[in-house]
Structure formats: C-alpha cells, structure tokens
Design a protein around this motif. Structure first.
Motif, mmCIF file in Angstrom:
data_model
loop_
_atom_site.group_PDB
_atom_site.id
_atom_site.type_symbol
_atom_site.label_atom_id
_atom_site.label_comp_id
_atom_site.label_asym_id
_atom_site.label_seq_id
_atom_site.Cartn_x
_atom_site.Cartn_y
_atom_site.Cartn_z
ATOM 1 N N ASN A 108 0.855 -1.190 0.000
ATOM 2 C CA ASN A 108 0.000 0.000 0.000
ATOM 3 C C ASN A 108 0.893 1.242 0.000
ATOM 4 N N PHE A 109 0.924 1.940 -1.114
ATOM 5 C CA PHE A 109 1.795 3.108 -1.270
ATOM 6 C C PHE A 109 1.114 4.417 -0.833
ATOM 7 N N THR A 110 -0.154 4.384 -0.501
ATOM 8 C CA THR A 110 -0.956 5.606 -0.363
ATOM 9 C C THR A 110 -0.358 6.600 0.627
ATOM 10 N N ASN A 111 -0.081 6.150 1.852
ATOM 11 C CA ASN A 111 0.374 7.076 2.889
ATOM 12 C C ASN A 111 1.750 7.664 2.569
ATOM 13 N N ASP A 113 3.100 7.964 -0.383
ATOM 14 C CA ASP A 113 2.953 8.865 -1.533
ATOM 15 C C ASP A 113 2.528 10.260 -1.079
ATOM 16 N N ALA A 114 1.558 10.314 -0.170
ATOM 17 C CA ALA A 114 1.083 11.608 0.327
ATOM 18 C C ALA A 114 2.189 12.335 1.086
ATOM 19 N N HIS A 507 8.382 2.119 -7.960
ATOM 20 C CA HIS A 507 7.357 3.110 -7.602
ATOM 21 C C HIS A 507 7.980 4.452 -7.225
#
Length: 734
Positions: A108-111, A113-114, A507
């Motif tokens: 999970n890259f979401t956090n 990335d932000a 990524h």
C-alpha cells in the motif's frame, strides 16, 4: 565560555522560553557600577540559541532528520521545525515492510505517496528506510508463504483395495500402459517413511492413456455418493486425469478438480509440490445396473514426466455409508453460505462468508473479524450455531474444526445451555490447523459457540463437525501437513524479496534517490547474523536464515536493477562506535557483497549514543569507515541522558557530545565521502518517544519544541566555530 554576572530570571530552566516578549531577559544590577546595559553584558545562553539560524545553513553536506511520518503530516509545529532545519528526512517506520505490506503481500503506497508529495513542497529529500531488515517485517505474511502446506484428508473410511500397492505387487491393479515404468518405491510419499507409486511417461508420450494404471473393482451401493482422492506431484509440470470403465454413463467425465477449483476441466495440473486431487461421483453418474466401478489414472499427456502418488492416502470413500458421521450442526462446510450461524457478540462486520481462496477446502469458509483483544473475555466476539438436537446426559461429544488466522491469534469453543462447557484457548496461525475438543454432555446444551475475542485479527473457520460417536465415530480424517524443503523456502523468500524491492524501487524511482538497502546485518562480535538469534518479536523475520550470506548481495543488485544508476545505496548498522570488531565486520561484509558483483555506495553508522560513550572509539570508528572509501553517513544520531528532566549541566554535556561527534566526522571523513548527518528525532516530546527511548531527552528541541543547548552544540559543530561569538550584545525586542 565564561559569563560574568548573568542572572536571567527564568521560571524553571535557563533554557526555556515561550513568546517573543519572554525572550527579553531581565537583568540584576551590579552594585559596583551603575545601570547595566545590554551592550555591556554577554548574551544569555537562551538568547544566543534563539538567534541561531536553521541547522542546514551551517553545513557543507546534507543534514537529515529521522521523523515520524504521521507527526509530520498532522503537527504544524513539528513540520515547521523539520522544513526549516533539514535538507532530508528519513521516515522512521512508515517505509518499512511491516508498514506497507499486508497479509497477502500487497504493498500500500498511499500514505508514503502523500508524505513524499508534502515533503517535495517543502524542498526536502526523502531517504528510503529500509528495504531489508530483520525487524519491522510483516512476518505473518513472510512466514505464511513458507509455512507447511495443509491438505485435507479423505472424507471417511477408505474402501479402495490398496494392499497390492503397499506391498509393491500391484495385485488387483493393472499397469495397462506402463510408459517408462510404474513401480512402488520406498520413502517417497508424503511422509519420509511412506511409499509412493512412481509413474514415468515415455519420451513419445502424448495421449492421456499412454501412461495408465487401473484400479481394482470398487463396490457401489445404489443411490450413494462416492469420492476418489489422492496426493500427487511431479518432477516437472505435468498433467493427468481420471477415467472410468463402462459402469459410468460417461467414462471421461468433466469434473470439478479439487486442486484447481476449475469446473468443466478434464485434466488436473501437477507441480513439484504435493497436492490433493478429489473427484466426487453422484448416483446419476452410474449406469442403473452398476454394482461396482473401476477407474484409471491417466498420466500420459506429456513426455518425460515422473509422477509420485502417495500410497497411504489413496482412497475411495462411500460418502453415504451406513454409520457415517452425523453432524449435529448444520452447514459446517460453508460452501455456499453461512446459514445456521449467527453473531451473538461482536462488531457489525464480525461474521461473513469467505470465498474459496480463503477456504480450507470447497467453495467457502466462515470469516470472523475480531477488532479488539481481551484475553479474559473471549465471548466479546462470539459466533453461534444451534445443535440439531439436545445433547444426551453423560455421552461424549467431539467438536472438530479447521481454523487459521491472518496473524497469530487465539480461539476457544463453548456451549450454550444451563451449564456451559469451555474449551481451553487454542493458538492459531496463518497455517490451517485441525482442532478437536471432547466434552461430556449434561443434557442441557443447545448450541456451539466460537469465542474469538481474545486476540484481535481475522479468522477463517471450515469443516466444523460435532459428533456423538454413536454412528461409527470420527469425522474427517486428519489433514496432511507437508513441510517445504530448505530449497523451496529459499526460492519463495527470494521471490518475496524480489517482489518487495522491485516494486518499491520502481514506484519511487522519480522521488527517492538514496536508500538503506540492508539494515543491521552484523552481530556485536563482528560476525553476521544467522537468523537463529532467537528474537521472538512478532515482526521479526530473518532473510539471511533462508537466503544465506548472499541475501544482501541480492538486495543490492535488485535495488540497483530497479532503481536509478545514480541512486545512493547504503548498508546501515548500530554500535559501530562501541564495537570496533562490529565495524570491521561490516566493512568486510561490504567487500564481500561487492566481490559478488553488487555495488554498495555508502555505510551508515547509526550512533545512538550517550554521554559515557568512549570518544576514542568514536575516532577509531570514523578512521576505519573513512578507509573503506565509501560514502559515510551518520544515519540515526541521538544522545541519551538517562532522564526526561535533564539538568542544565547535563544539557551542556549533551551539547558538547553532539559537537564532538560532528567535529570528528568532519575531521576524519574526507569531504568527498561525507554524505551527511541525520539527527534521529526532532524533540523530547513524549509523542516522539512512545516506542523509541521513552522517558528520555535525546534530541535538539525539548518537550515543548524549544531549542536546547544541544542545538547550539550541533550548529557550532556544523559551522566549525562558535557561531554566537559574532552576535551583537544588544537585546533587540522582536
């Protein structure tokens, strides 16, 4: 530096101040002469510290900070300090395997990335920390993929005549088309001491019947259902089917093979892993006059394949045989739904149907999500089914079920009724486990409960069976557990490392250009960790245990392959200043890694130190690191004081030690090798020290985000001088 007649009035500490007006010091008068002016007196230390510029302004190399990502994203004061003072940030936890990889191996890259987007706005670089470590791994996932394979047993008593297989004579069996040979060999079955049928296809084999073994006649009862099951593997990818004699309406039925779950498929696939094949025959499959049937193992589809079939577990079961087990709970297999089961206690989403992918066997399982851990109140997440009839006084009952969890967990069963029975707590893991519980009925029991409130997690339950033993006993035969070989484990873990590093580097290829690739590979004596050090932490997983000494070689090669050619790739360890043998061992390991064709750009020395750390050894460490020729980074510098309420003297000593470390780094590490220094943490605020150095004060800002004496020592070290000597003596009101 001496100060004469400085008597600032402070509430509690020389170093604490708050608003701009509070920065104006009040001075006592010197009775030897008239009014004291600010220009005549040395500045108070706190005033000096407040006038220093941001840290990064004093350095000729990068200044980094090890930060908490969530604090940076949510705390404006914390974020402002980081943005103003540092060039680079290292997330302390959030880029590690445990934080980003779930129990299925998905990233999970979401956090992150932000976070990276926010740091880019501030002009900060992000240092990737860390790709391969023994701690902070999703150990549940990594252990699950090398866990033993658990395969269901047959569904009842075997009526297949296996005597000719067990003694190797093939009595009542026919080797119609033997290919290159059909034999029985010892010590080749599921267990090390059991037998297997070896079937070898010829070089010209191209049709299923080119390699064929035919069974004895199996008696049948009109209207009964039957199940054929066996375990099979092959030396290379293979293919097989089961065909039948004229007793069936269709000799080559298209069945739903257990090992693939694919319907309308004639053949099943085989691999080097043991797997179970099951086929069920319904009454309508047989011709009306049939009293028996024979089946063929047809394995001739592909040339030059060697198959093994375990003899002991080769079975045909009459599923409707007299005396078959009667289940006292409805719907124990959950193949289509969870009817008959309800949530007595727990969250709204506690109970659901799991798909076939999460089933022990068949098309579904019961899924239970327990959100909290309460070891004394397991009933807080409780799933219930009614018994089909009241239990009988003094009769023994057996409850059996298969269970696994997405992480280490706990389960118990209990009964409802006037007087309840309670099973002892049973540990669960990512591997399917058969659990059996026996109790004596008191005649008042009305139903069965699964109590899962002890340990938070997600659980899967299948093949629930409650029997009274009066119909021939038993239930399903125990599952077969197949351990993976060391070679198989090494391949699986190597694939997992490749997946993790390749995806991370790909990524973040355009946003992260320096990484801790391997973290803490050495023991204190300078030898490598082996993975057998005995750490029992739930997030501990040793890559070296499965991949050997070259695990770091692989990691660096992968990071270089999937990242940028110019990325700076580091190896990192701690206590190099206290164990020079460890420092030597790490440098030697770098040489080994590079000797195997990988490139290591830099060495990180963490330097979590205290006031009593041997300064002479700090110098020797820097000398050794400099001689390696690599980029050298102080990667996690903090200086412990042993208290969260330090005295003024302790803070002065801390400032001196920060300055000493920086002075020695600059003195002994040649400028081309100076990657930079990362201070580990911002402040002494308790929010930063919940998990790292609690009740301590190791940082440059105090618990209220006020600069400490250590800030001055650090800045002076970076600048190479006492910066405050150039300050004016006049106090200027902000």
């Amino acid at each position: 530096m001496k100060y004469k007649k400085i008597l600032p009035i402070l509430a509690s500490s020389l170093l604490i101040f708050s608003s701009c007006d509070d920065n104006l010091m009040e001075w006592e008068k010197d009775p030897t002469h008239g009014e004291v002016t600010g220009a005549e007196l040395p500045l108070a230390l706190v005033e000096k510290i407040s006038r220093y510029e941001p840290l990064k302004n004093y350095a000729d190399f990068g200044i980094g900070n090890g930060i908490g990502m969530s604090l940076y994203m949510t705390d404006a004061t914390y974020r402002k300090i980081v943005n103003e003072n540092f060039d680079e940030v290292t997330p302390g936890y959030e880029m590690k395997h445990a934080a980003m990889v779930n129990v299925k191996g998905e990233i999970n890259f979401t956090n992150v990335d932000a976070f990276i987007a926010e740091t880019k706005k501030a002009g900060l670089r992000v240092f990737g920390h860390t790709l391969v470590w023994h701690s902070n791994q999703n150990a549940n996932y990594l252990n699950s993929i090398i866990a033993p394979t658990v395969i269901p047993g047959s569904s009842g008593t075997n009526i297949l005549d296996n005597a000719g297989l067990k003694n190797g004579t093939f009595t009542n069996w026919a080797r119609n088309n033997p290919g290159k040979g059909i034999t029985v060999i010892d010590n080749a079955g599921l267990a090390s001491n059991t037998k297997a049928i070896q079937l070898m296809s010829s070089a010209s084999s191209s049709a299923a019947y080119n390699l064929q073994l035919t069974s004895p006649n199996v008696p049948i009862v009109t209207g009964h259902n039957y199940e054929i099951s066996f375990y099979v593997k092959s030396d290379v990818a293979g293919k097989g089917r089961i065909s039948f004699n004229a007793s069936l309406n269709n000799s080559y039925p298209y069945k739903d093979w257990y090992n693939t779950g694919a319907s309308q498929t004639e053949a099943f696939a085989t691999t080097s892993q043991w797997q179970q094949v099951k086929i069920k025959l319904a009454p309508g499959d047989f011709k009306a006059a049939s009293t028996s049937f024979q089946f063929n193992l047809d394995l001739g589809y592909l040339p030059n394949v060697t198959y093994l079939i375990d003899v002991n577990t080769f079975a045909v079961v009459d599923l409707d045989a007299a005396g078959a087990v009667i289940n006292m709970v409805a719907n124990g297999k959950f193949n289509t739904d969870i009817s008959g089961w309800s949530k007595f206690n727990g969250a709204d989403n506690a109970l659901s149907l799991a798909a076939a992918a999460n089933a022990y066997e068949g098309n579904g399982a019961m899924k239970v999500v327990n959100a909290t851990s309460d070891a004394a109140n397991q009933w807080k997440t409780q799933i219930h089914a009614d018994f089909s009839s009241m239990l009988v006084l003094n009769k023994e009952y057996t409850v059996s079920y298969m269970i696994r969890s997405e992480a280490t967990g706990s389960v118990r069963c209990s009964t409802t009724g006037t007087t309840a029975h309670y099973q002892g707590d049973q540990a669960t893991s990512t591997t399917w486990k058969l659990v059996e519980w026996k109790f004596t009925g008191n005649g008042t029991e009305t139903g069965l409960n699964f109590d899962l409130g002890g340990t938070a997690g997600t659980y899967y339950i299948d093949n629930v069976l409650v029997t009274d033993g009066s119909a021939g006993g038993g239930g399903a035969t125990p599952p077969v557990t197949i351990e993976k070989t060391d070679v198989e484990k090494a391949k699986i873990i190597n694939d997992a490392m490749t997946d993790w590093i390749s995806k991370m580097m790909t990524h973040y290829k355009t946003s992260v250009f320096s990484w801790d690739v391997v973290n803490e590979p050495m023991k204190e004596d300078g030898t490598m960790r082996s993975g057998n050090e005995g750490d029992t932490a739930t997030d501990y997983f040793s890559w070296v245990k499965y991949l050997g000494k070259d695990y770091a070689v692989t990691a660096f090669k992968l990071a270089r392959q999937y990242g940028n050619a110019t990325d700076k790739l580091f190896i990192n360890d701690y206590n190099l200043e206290s164990s020079l043998a460890k420092c030597d061992g790490l440098i030697d390991y770098v040489k080994y890694i590079e000797g195997k064709g990988a490139t290591v750009d830099g060495i990180g020395t963490q330097m979590h130190i205290s006031l009593t750390t041997d300064k002479a050894k700090i110098v020797q460490m820097f000398q050794k690191l400099a001689a390696s020729g690599k980029l050298i980074k102080i990667s996690e510098l903090d200086i412990r004081l042993g208290t969260n309420a330090p005295t003024v003297a302790q803070q002065a000593s801390q400032a001196e030690m920060y300055q000493y470390v920086i002075d020695m780094y600059k003195k002994y590490i040649p400028v081309p090798q100076q990657y930079g220094i990362t201070i580990w943490g911002v402040s002494d605020n308790s929010k930063e020290h919940e998990f790292w150095l609690p009740d301590e004060s190791p940082n440059l800002w105090d618990a209220n985000y006020v600069r400490k004496h250590a800030y001055k020592g650090t800045a002076d070290g970076l600048a190479g001088k006492d910066v405050s000597l150039g300050f004016s003596g006049e106090l200027v009101k902000p």
